[in-house]
Structures are given as C-alpha cells and as structure tokens.
Design an enzyme around this catalytic site. Structure first.
Site, PDB file in Angstrom:
ATOM      1  N   CYS A   4       0.835  -1.203   0.000  1.00  0.00           N
ATOM      2  CA  CYS A   4       0.000   0.000   0.000  1.00  0.00           C
ATOM      3  C   CYS A   4       0.873   1.257   0.000  1.00  0.00           C
ATOM      4  O   CYS A   4       1.659   1.480   0.922  1.00  0.00           O
ATOM      5  CB  CYS A   4      -0.931  -0.001   1.215  1.00  0.00           C
ATOM      6  SG  CYS A   4      -1.844   1.540   1.402  1.00  0.00           S
ATOM      7  N   HIS A  46      -4.679   0.921   8.219  1.00  0.00           N
ATOM      8  CA  HIS A  46      -4.994   0.579   6.832  1.00  0.00           C
ATOM      9  C   HIS A  46      -6.445   0.128   6.747  1.00  0.00           C
ATOM     10  O   HIS A  46      -6.762  -1.037   6.968  1.00  0.00           O
ATOM     11  CB  HIS A  46      -4.066  -0.514   6.286  1.00  0.00           C
ATOM     12  CG  HIS A  46      -4.374  -0.839   4.853  1.00  0.00           C
ATOM     13  ND1 HIS A  46      -3.808  -0.154   3.796  1.00  0.00           N
ATOM     14  CD2 HIS A  46      -5.234  -1.723   4.313  1.00  0.00           C
ATOM     15  CE1 HIS A  46      -4.291  -0.639   2.666  1.00  0.00           C
ATOM     16  NE2 HIS A  46      -5.159  -1.594   2.951  1.00  0.00           N
ATOM     17  N   HIS A  98      -6.600   2.798   0.310  1.00  0.00           N
ATOM     18  CA  HIS A  98      -6.374   3.133   1.725  1.00  0.00           C
ATOM     19  C   HIS A  98      -7.194   4.396   1.952  1.00  0.00           C
ATOM     20  O   HIS A  98      -6.940   5.426   1.309  1.00  0.00           O
ATOM     21  CB  HIS A  98      -4.869   3.352   1.987  1.00  0.00           C
ATOM     22  CG  HIS A  98      -4.528   3.653   3.418  1.00  0.00           C
ATOM     23  ND1 HIS A  98      -3.485   3.032   4.085  1.00  0.00           N
ATOM     24  CD2 HIS A  98      -5.056   4.532   4.303  1.00  0.00           C
ATOM     25  CE1 HIS A  98      -3.396   3.502   5.316  1.00  0.00           C
ATOM     26  NE2 HIS A  98      -4.350   4.431   5.475  1.00  0.00           N
ATOM     27  N   HIS A 100      -8.923   7.708   2.437  1.00  0.00           N
ATOM     28  CA  HIS A 100      -8.334   9.060   2.491  1.00  0.00           C
ATOM     29  C   HIS A 100      -9.400  10.088   2.149  1.00  0.00           C
ATOM     30  O   HIS A 100     -10.368   9.793   1.445  1.00  0.00           O
ATOM     31  CB  HIS A 100      -7.131   9.180   1.552  1.00  0.00           C
ATOM     32  CG  HIS A 100      -7.421   8.757   0.143  1.00  0.00           C
ATOM     33  ND1 HIS A 100      -7.468   7.439  -0.235  1.00  0.00           N
ATOM     34  CD2 HIS A 100      -7.710   9.472  -0.967  1.00  0.00           C
ATOM     35  CE1 HIS A 100      -7.744   7.355  -1.523  1.00  0.00           C
ATOM     36  NE2 HIS A 100      -7.914   8.574  -1.993  1.00  0.00           N
TER      37      HIS A 100
HETATM   38  P1  AMP Z   1      -8.344   8.529  -5.085  1.00  0.00           P
HETATM   39  O1  AMP Z   1      -8.462   8.590  -6.589  1.00  0.00           O
HETATM   40  O2  AMP Z   1      -9.492   9.129  -4.348  1.00  0.00           O
HETATM   41  O3  AMP Z   1      -8.015   7.128  -4.629  1.00  0.00           O
HETATM   42  O4  AMP Z   1      -7.132   9.467  -4.713  1.00  0.00           O
HETATM   43  C1  AMP Z   1      -5.798   9.066  -4.725  1.00  0.00           C
HETATM   44  C2  AMP Z   1      -4.976  10.324  -4.759  1.00  0.00           C
HETATM   45  O5  AMP Z   1      -3.653   9.999  -4.336  1.00  0.00           O
HETATM   46  C3  AMP Z   1      -4.855  10.960  -6.144  1.00  0.00           C
HETATM   47  O6  AMP Z   1      -5.363  12.295  -6.092  1.00  0.00           O
HETATM   48  C4  AMP Z   1      -3.361  10.923  -6.431  1.00  0.00           C
HETATM   49  O7  AMP Z   1      -2.907  12.070  -7.109  1.00  0.00           O
HETATM   50  C5  AMP Z   1      -2.761  10.828  -5.027  1.00  0.00           C
HETATM   51  N1  AMP Z   1      -1.444  10.213  -4.942  1.00  0.00           N
HETATM   52  C6  AMP Z   1      -1.020   9.080  -5.546  1.00  0.00           C
HETATM   53  N2  AMP Z   1       0.242   8.809  -5.204  1.00  0.00           N
HETATM   54  C7  AMP Z   1       0.638   9.793  -4.348  1.00  0.00           C
HETATM   55  C8  AMP Z   1       1.851  10.081  -3.658  1.00  0.00           C
HETATM   56  N3  AMP Z   1       2.922   9.295  -3.755  1.00  0.00           N
HETATM   57  N4  AMP Z   1       1.889  11.191  -2.875  1.00  0.00           N
HETATM   58  C9  AMP Z   1       0.813  12.005  -2.775  1.00  0.00           C
HETATM   59  N5  AMP Z   1      -0.347  11.772  -3.406  1.00  0.00           N
HETATM   60  C10 AMP Z   1      -0.439  10.691  -4.178  1.00  0.00           C
HETATM   61 ZN    ZN Z   2      -2.459   1.328   3.573  1.00  0.00          ZN
END
Ligand code: AMP
Ligand code: ZN
Length: 114
Positions: A4, A46, A98, A100
């Site tokens: 993850c 998680h 995960h 968010h």
């Molecule tokens: P979701 O589409 O709601 O699952 O959002 C996932 C978010 O995580 C997206 O807006 C991505 O741009 C962001 N994301 C993916 N990898 C990273 C990372 N390494 N650091 C910060 N944000 C990330």
């Molecule tokens: Zn996680």
C-alpha cells in the site's frame, strides 16, 4: 498491506510533503493536485475504503474532519470555502485502496459532481 503506497508514505518509506501528523492521522499534499490546495488527510490504520469503516472508527473519522477544518484554516481556504471528497470503489473514482479524504480549495467547484 505492505504494497500500500499510503502505508509506505505513513511509514516514511516513500517521501511526501507532510503538512500535519498526529497519532491518528497524517496529512500530505496530493502529488497531482486538482486545485491550488489539495491535501490528503489519511487515517493511519490501513482501512481499505468507506465500506470497511466500522463503529470502532467513529472517533478516528470524526478526528479526520477536525484536522481537515484546521488545515483549511492553516491554508487560508476556510473563509471562501472548500470541499472534502471521499472516493469509494471503482465508480467512486477510488484509485488508492487506503481510506483518504481529499481537502480541496483555492478555486470554485461545480455541483453536481460530474
Ligand atoms: P483517489 O483517486 O481518491 O483514490 O485518490 C488518490 C490520490 O492519491 C490521487 O489524487 C493521487 O494524485 C494521489 N497520490 C497518488 N500517489 C501519491 C503520492 N505518492 N503522494 C501524494 N499523493 C499521491
Ligand atoms: Zn495502507
């Protein structure tokens, strides 16, 4: 869980721009921002997504919103307004499994969501 990406960020195995952290949550800047302010508030356990949230997580989820509104103030978007988004599952647009919370601000958003 080991694979993850957000767990790796929380464990500092992957670098990110952390703007807030406490024992329950971590908040960092989205790597691909869709608004001038785009912060992800991430519960530390998680939890795959909203479908996996249980009664035992009530305090944690409430805490996420308290942190989010404090961050909105810190980043100067509290007065003009902002949006908190939780994507769940494929149709919801979830790409990282995960739980968010997207804190978005600094521009005007349309509604209903497309
Ligand atoms: P979701 O589409 O709601 O699952 O959002 C996932 C978010 O995580 C997206 O807006 C991505 O741009 C962001 N994301 C993916 N990898 C990273 C990372 N390494 N650091 C910060 N944000 C990330
Ligand atoms: Zn996680």
């Amino acid at each position: 869980m080991i694979e993850c990406i957000f767990c790796k960020i929380l464990n500092k195995e992957i670098q990110s721009e952390i703007v807030y952290e406490d024992e329950l949550v971590c908040a960092f800047k989205d790597i691909n921002p869709t608004a001038p302010v785009h912060i992800l508030v991430v519960p530390k356990p998680h939890i795959e997504n909203l479908n996996a949230v249980q009664q035992q997580h009530k305090e944690l989820i409430g805490h996420v919103f308290v942190v989010a509104k404090e961050l909105a103030k810190k980043f100067g978007i509290d007065e003009k307004g902002y949006r908190i988004v939780v994507n769940c599952g494929a149709d919801g647009g979830q790409t990282i499994d995960h739980l968010h919370f997207h804190l978005l601000g600094g521009r005007k958003f349309s509604w209903p969501a497309g």
